[in-house]
Write a protein that holds these residues in place. Sequence first.
Motif, mmCIF file in Angstrom:
data_model
loop_
_atom_site.group_PDB
_atom_site.id
_atom_site.type_symbol
_atom_site.label_atom_id
_atom_site.label_comp_id
_atom_site.label_asym_id
_atom_site.label_seq_id
_atom_site.Cartn_x
_atom_site.Cartn_y
_atom_site.Cartn_z
ATOM 1 N N THR A 48 6.141 18.819 -13.765
ATOM 2 C CA THR A 48 6.217 19.588 -12.526
ATOM 3 C C THR A 48 5.693 20.985 -12.782
ATOM 4 N N ALA B 159 1.055 4.082 -2.998
ATOM 5 C CA ALA B 159 0.775 5.506 -2.769
ATOM 6 C C ALA B 159 1.820 6.368 -3.452
ATOM 7 N N PHE B 160 3.066 5.939 -3.426
ATOM 8 C CA PHE B 160 4.114 6.715 -4.083
ATOM 9 C C PHE B 160 4.054 6.559 -5.591
ATOM 10 N N ASP B 161 3.662 5.397 -6.090
ATOM 11 C CA ASP B 161 3.560 5.172 -7.528
ATOM 12 C C ASP B 161 2.491 6.042 -8.158
ATOM 13 N N GLU B 162 1.386 6.260 -7.467
ATOM 14 C CA GLU B 162 0.303 7.066 -8.015
ATOM 15 C C GLU B 162 0.728 8.516 -8.202
ATOM 16 N N ASP B 163 1.582 9.021 -7.315
ATOM 17 C CA ASP B 163 1.987 10.418 -7.387
ATOM 18 C C ASP B 163 3.153 10.643 -8.341
ATOM 19 N N GLY B 164 4.053 9.716 -8.458
ATOM 20 C CA GLY B 164 5.277 9.964 -9.217
ATOM 21 C C GLY B 164 5.519 8.971 -10.319
ATOM 22 N N ASP B 165 4.688 8.957 -11.348
ATOM 23 C CA ASP B 165 4.908 8.066 -12.470
ATOM 24 C C ASP B 165 6.033 8.541 -13.369
ATOM 25 N N GLU C 208 0.826 -1.211 0.000
ATOM 26 C CA GLU C 208 0.000 0.000 0.000
ATOM 27 C C GLU C 208 0.856 1.256 0.000
ATOM 28 N N VAL C 209 1.936 1.246 0.765
ATOM 29 C CA VAL C 209 2.831 2.409 0.815
ATOM 30 C C VAL C 209 3.482 2.622 -0.542
ATOM 31 N N GLU C 210 3.977 1.554 -1.159
ATOM 32 C CA GLU C 210 4.590 1.679 -2.480
ATOM 33 C C GLU C 210 3.585 2.166 -3.512
#
Length: 100
Positions: A77, A66-72, A62-64
């Motif tokens: 930027t 969460a980061f994948d959704e934000d930083g593909d 779940e933690v991984e």
Amino acid sequence: MVRLATVSTTFHARVIAARLGAEGIVTDLRGNVDGIYPMGDVHVFVSEEDLPEAQELLLADEVEAAFDEDGDGDVATPRELWVFLVAVVVVAAVLFARSI
């Protein structure tokens, strides 16, 4: 066997079971697993000894995620967006000035 998770679809339950199975954790799916109507919750059970490890694996996933959704890497930027906007305005100004 103790309940690890309850999910709303058979697909999600099978994904969890596959993830845990890849780590050597045996799972048991109960509920609407192979029913003719795709409704109802599915419960994922693991052995009591494997419960802490299974919870840790799901939390890490779940933690991984969460980061994948934000930083593909595909998302620009804010600075890149401003540079693009300024470039468009400059090109439009040059084209407008030439037409006068």
